[in-house]
Design a protein around this motif. Structure first.
Motif, PDB file in Angstrom:
ATOM      1  N   ARG A 151       8.816   2.579 -14.460  1.00  0.00           N
ATOM      2  CA  ARG A 151      10.056   1.826 -14.650  1.00  0.00           C
ATOM      3  C   ARG A 151       9.942   0.985 -15.915  1.00  0.00           C
ATOM      4  NH1 ARG A 151       9.976  -3.881 -11.626  1.00  0.00           N
ATOM      5  NH2 ARG A 151      10.705  -4.371 -13.719  1.00  0.00           N
ATOM      6  N   PRO A 152      11.054   0.574 -16.478  1.00  0.00           N
ATOM      7  CA  PRO A 152      10.998  -0.274 -17.681  1.00  0.00           C
ATOM      8  C   PRO A 152      10.506  -1.674 -17.344  1.00  0.00           C
ATOM      9  CG  PRO A 152      13.172   0.740 -17.375  1.00  0.00           C
ATOM     10  CD  PRO A 152      12.422   0.922 -16.103  1.00  0.00           C
ATOM     11  N   LEU A 153      10.094  -2.382 -18.354  1.00  0.00           N
ATOM     12  CA  LEU A 153       9.728  -3.785 -18.183  1.00  0.00           C
ATOM     13  C   LEU A 153      10.987  -4.617 -17.956  1.00  0.00           C
ATOM     14  CD1 LEU A 153       7.117  -4.129 -21.087  1.00  0.00           C
ATOM     15  CD2 LEU A 153       6.644  -3.819 -18.646  1.00  0.00           C
ATOM     16  N   SER A 154      10.820  -5.773 -17.370  1.00  0.00           N
ATOM     17  CA  SER A 154      11.953  -6.664 -17.138  1.00  0.00           C
ATOM     18  C   SER A 154      12.619  -7.010 -18.464  1.00  0.00           C
ATOM     19  CB  SER A 154      11.477  -7.946 -16.451  1.00  0.00           C
ATOM     20  OG  SER A 154      10.893  -7.651 -15.199  1.00  0.00           O
ATOM     21  N   GLY A 155      13.945  -7.009 -18.458  1.00  0.00           N
ATOM     22  CA  GLY A 155      14.688  -7.323 -19.659  1.00  0.00           C
ATOM     23  C   GLY A 155      14.989  -6.124 -20.534  1.00  0.00           C
ATOM     24  N   ASP A 156      14.526  -4.944 -20.136  1.00  0.00           N
ATOM     25  CA  ASP A 156      14.803  -3.743 -20.925  1.00  0.00           C
ATOM     26  C   ASP A 156      16.315  -3.478 -20.960  1.00  0.00           C
ATOM     27  OD1 ASP A 156      15.107  -0.693 -21.392  1.00  0.00           O
ATOM     28  OD2 ASP A 156      12.995  -1.043 -21.803  1.00  0.00           O
ATOM     29  N   THR A 157      16.814  -3.008 -22.092  1.00  0.00           N
ATOM     30  CA  THR A 157      18.252  -2.764 -22.232  1.00  0.00           C
ATOM     31  C   THR A 157      18.720  -1.545 -21.438  1.00  0.00           C
ATOM     32  OG1 THR A 157      17.818  -1.483 -24.243  1.00  0.00           O
ATOM     33  CG2 THR A 157      18.357  -3.823 -24.509  1.00  0.00           C
ATOM     34  N   ASN A 158      17.775  -0.716 -20.983  1.00  0.00           N
ATOM     35  CA  ASN A 158      18.122   0.451 -20.166  1.00  0.00           C
ATOM     36  C   ASN A 158      17.318   0.402 -18.871  1.00  0.00           C
ATOM     37  OD1 ASN A 158      19.010   2.876 -19.174  1.00  0.00           O
ATOM     38  ND2 ASN A 158      18.093   4.140 -20.780  1.00  0.00           N
ATOM     39  N   LYS A 200      16.247   3.557 -16.533  1.00  0.00           N
ATOM     40  CA  LYS A 200      15.394   4.644 -17.038  1.00  0.00           C
ATOM     41  C   LYS A 200      14.053   4.636 -16.306  1.00  0.00           C
ATOM     42  CE  LYS A 200      13.912   6.680 -21.437  1.00  0.00           C
ATOM     43  NZ  LYS A 200      13.820   6.457 -22.896  1.00  0.00           N
ATOM     44  N   THR A 201      14.054   5.161 -15.094  1.00  0.00           N
ATOM     45  CA  THR A 201      12.863   5.155 -14.250  1.00  0.00           C
ATOM     46  C   THR A 201      12.358   6.571 -14.011  1.00  0.00           C
ATOM     47  OG1 THR A 201      14.098   5.365 -12.172  1.00  0.00           O
ATOM     48  CG2 THR A 201      13.763   3.125 -13.027  1.00  0.00           C
ATOM     49  N   ASN A 202      11.140   6.661 -13.507  1.00  0.00           N
ATOM     50  CA  ASN A 202      10.638   7.917 -12.965  1.00  0.00           C
ATOM     51  C   ASN A 202      11.187   7.996 -11.547  1.00  0.00           C
ATOM     52  OD1 ASN A 202       9.155   9.879 -11.556  1.00  0.00           O
ATOM     53  ND2 ASN A 202       7.341   9.555 -12.801  1.00  0.00           N
ATOM     54  N   GLN A 203      12.211   8.817 -11.344  1.00  0.00           N
ATOM     55  CA  GLN A 203      12.950   8.801 -10.089  1.00  0.00           C
ATOM     56  C   GLN A 203      12.155   9.314  -8.904  1.00  0.00           C
ATOM     57  OE1 GLN A 203      16.676  10.777 -10.909  1.00  0.00           O
ATOM     58  NE2 GLN A 203      17.574   8.889 -11.691  1.00  0.00           N
ATOM     59  N   ASP A 204      11.028   9.957  -9.173  1.00  0.00           N
ATOM     60  CA  ASP A 204      10.168  10.354  -8.057  1.00  0.00           C
ATOM     61  C   ASP A 204       9.579   9.132  -7.364  1.00  0.00           C
ATOM     62  OD1 ASP A 204      10.604  12.984  -8.606  1.00  0.00           O
ATOM     63  OD2 ASP A 204       8.720  13.293  -9.672  1.00  0.00           O
ATOM     64  N   PHE A 205       9.445   8.042  -8.124  1.00  0.00           N
ATOM     65  CA  PHE A 205       8.712   6.894  -7.611  1.00  0.00           C
ATOM     66  C   PHE A 205       9.509   5.592  -7.560  1.00  0.00           C
ATOM     67  CE2 PHE A 205       5.103   9.357  -9.714  1.00  0.00           C
ATOM     68  CZ  PHE A 205       4.725   9.976  -8.529  1.00  0.00           C
ATOM     69  N   TYR A 233      11.158   1.134  -4.463  1.00  0.00           N
ATOM     70  CA  TYR A 233      10.110   2.124  -4.664  1.00  0.00           C
ATOM     71  C   TYR A 233      10.115   3.146  -3.529  1.00  0.00           C
ATOM     72  CZ  TYR A 233       8.784  -1.281  -8.129  1.00  0.00           C
ATOM     73  OH  TYR A 233       8.817  -2.130  -9.201  1.00  0.00           O
ATOM     74  N   THR A 234       9.731   4.367  -3.865  1.00  0.00           N
ATOM     75  CA  THR A 234       9.779   5.450  -2.895  1.00  0.00           C
ATOM     76  C   THR A 234       8.496   5.521  -2.072  1.00  0.00           C
ATOM     77  OG1 THR A 234       8.804   7.092  -4.370  1.00  0.00           O
ATOM     78  CG2 THR A 234      11.189   6.777  -4.516  1.00  0.00           C
ATOM     79  N   ARG A 235       8.604   6.217  -0.965  1.00  0.00           N
ATOM     80  CA  ARG A 235       7.421   6.468  -0.131  1.00  0.00           C
ATOM     81  C   ARG A 235       6.379   7.265  -0.905  1.00  0.00           C
ATOM     82  NH1 ARG A 235       6.815   3.338   4.350  1.00  0.00           N
ATOM     83  NH2 ARG A 235       8.872   2.871   5.204  1.00  0.00           N
ATOM     84  N   ALA A 236       6.856   8.131  -1.791  1.00  0.00           N
ATOM     85  CA  ALA A 236       5.927   8.937  -2.579  1.00  0.00           C
ATOM     86  C   ALA A 236       5.037   8.053  -3.456  1.00  0.00           C
ATOM     87  CB  ALA A 236       6.699   9.930  -3.451  1.00  0.00           C
ATOM     88  N   TRP A 237       5.604   6.980  -4.030  1.00  0.00           N
ATOM     89  CA  TRP A 237       4.802   6.071  -4.852  1.00  0.00           C
ATOM     90  C   TRP A 237       3.796   5.312  -3.989  1.00  0.00           C
ATOM     91  CZ3 TRP A 237       2.811   5.392  -9.232  1.00  0.00           C
ATOM     92  CH2 TRP A 237       2.357   4.148  -9.676  1.00  0.00           C
ATOM     93  N   VAL A 238       4.216   4.871  -2.815  1.00  0.00           N
ATOM     94  CA  VAL A 238       3.308   4.150  -1.915  1.00  0.00           C
ATOM     95  C   VAL A 238       2.177   5.073  -1.470  1.00  0.00           C
ATOM     96  CG1 VAL A 238       3.113   3.018   0.333  1.00  0.00           C
ATOM     97  CG2 VAL A 238       5.070   2.519  -1.150  1.00  0.00           C
ATOM     98  N   GLN A 239       2.516   6.325  -1.132  1.00  0.00           N
ATOM     99  CA  GLN A 239       1.485   7.274  -0.715  1.00  0.00           C
ATOM    100  C   GLN A 239       0.510   7.567  -1.859  1.00  0.00           C
ATOM    101  OE1 GLN A 239       0.833   8.522   2.318  1.00  0.00           O
ATOM    102  NE2 GLN A 239       2.449   7.178   3.082  1.00  0.00           N
TER     103      GLN A 239
END
Length: 360
Positions: A297-304, A307-312, A324-330
């Motif tokens: 995911r972007p850092l806080s304050g990012d203009t977009n 723009k994340t990794n949607q898997d996670f 955050y997704t279960r996939a990221w926690v796993q």
């Protein structure tokens, strides 16, 4: 003229099914192209493995468990191994990426038949990399087992297509992917969570294609579209390709969609779940380091911010927060359960939990 080998008719049926599968996949006018591709590739793989069994004198018929010398028959014909059983014979290890890819499509076929009739294009976009790997694996198995003269390259043409060559086109495809049914998204993610990371990242499981317009002088001996194997690249070429990936310079990139329906976790809940399932101290600081290191995911304050990794990770516009997704926690649980994995994910050395906390 010599008689063709016993397996030739079965092999011919296999390549015919594969060619039909590809024609359906590439036909934009076909309403259920992806479903047709899955069904016919299923048959292509089945006949290909059966041709090998015939050639190698492997008995792939089912025998009655009670009467050992009696064949199991259906409508008077001996019942033969289905694709899943044939696959297990060919690749005994369930960690083989070819088997993992093929197994995904076996399970997917059972879900697609008579269902999700209006989401064929979304399925094709989300699973194009897996479908491409299914076909490439088939071609490899076909030529390695029966020779280059059987190659699909002698039967198929390269398709002409328009990919995501503009920002508008890329955005349109991203929006279209959201139409994938939630249960299919959940199914793919559940399936991949159970796989080793080395399998998921193997091109035999999911084939990822990067297209670039060539600016070199025309070579009269070259074909219009060429492919370069990662293993055949020099160190400099690999570094360049990886840098392109890190910058997101992708023209065609087909991946699975977010974990829809499996629930989202706010950071505190995600931290608590990881902490409860690993032997080391894991707090919010570790969690923050992990998503920064993985750049999900972007850092806080990012203009977009979306723009994340949607898997996670997903950005929630109304609350301006990340979930955050279960996939990221796993993934965190799996990695952070070992010292090396903990360092890889957080950049820090792990600390064993206090005895009282571990006991609880």
């Amino acid at each position: 003229m010599a008689r063709p080998p016993r397996w030739q008719a079965t092999l011919d049926a296999s390549t015919q099914e594969a060619c039909l599968a590809v024609r359906l996949y590439n036909d934009s006018a076909e309403a259920r192209a992806f479903e047709g591709f899955v069904v016919h590739m299923h048959m292509a793989w089945l006949y290909l493995l059966h041709a090998q069994f015939i050639r190698d004198d492997v008995d792939f018929r089912y025998w009655d468990k009670q009467f050992k010398k009696r064949l199991v028959k259906i409508d008077g014909e001996a019942k033969r191994w289905e694709l899943e059983r044939s696959m297990a014979e060919r690749w005994p290890s369930n960690t083989d990426p070819v088997r993992a890819n093929l197994s995904l499509f076996i399970k997917l076929r059972n879900r697609l038949e008579h269902r999700h009739a209006n989401s064929d294009e979304a399925l094709m976009l989300n699973l194009a990399g897996h479908a491409h790997a299914l076909l490439v694996n088939y071609e490899t198995e076909l030529t390695e087992q029966f020779g280059d003269t059987q190659s699909l390259a002698l039967r198929l043409r390269l398709p002409i297509f328009v990919g995501t060559f503009t920002q508008q086109g890329e955005q349109a495809l991203r929006e279209y992917r959201k139409k994938l049914p939630g249960d299919i998204r959940a199914f793919v993610t559940d399936y991949e969570i159970g796989l080793d990371e080395s399998v998921v990242n193997d091109p035999k499981y999911e084939f990822r294609l990067r297209a670039m317009v060539e600016l070199a002088p025309r070579d009269p001996d070259a074909i219009a579209m060429q492919f370069t194997n990662y293993e055949d690249m020099t160190d400099e070429e690999r570094a360049f390709a990886e840098e392109l990936g890190r910058r997101g310079q992708v023209i065609v990139r087909d991946r699975k969609q977010p974990v829809s329906g499996l629930g989202r976790l706010m950071p505190a809940n995600a931290v608590n779940e990881v902490q409860a399932n690993i032997p080391y101290v894991f707090n919010m600081s570790h969690f923050t380091d992990s998503w920064k290191k993985a750049k999900i995911r972007p850092l806080s304050g990012d203009t977009n911010p979306s723009k994340t990794n949607q898997d996670f990770c997903e950005y929630d516009e109304p609350t301006k927060t990340y979930r955050y997704t279960r996939a990221w926690v796993q993934r965190l649980i799996k990695k952070c359960s070992t010292p090396d994995g903990f360092r890889e994910m957080t950049g820090r050395d792990p600390s064993i939990k206090p005895i009282a906390e571990s006991a609880s």
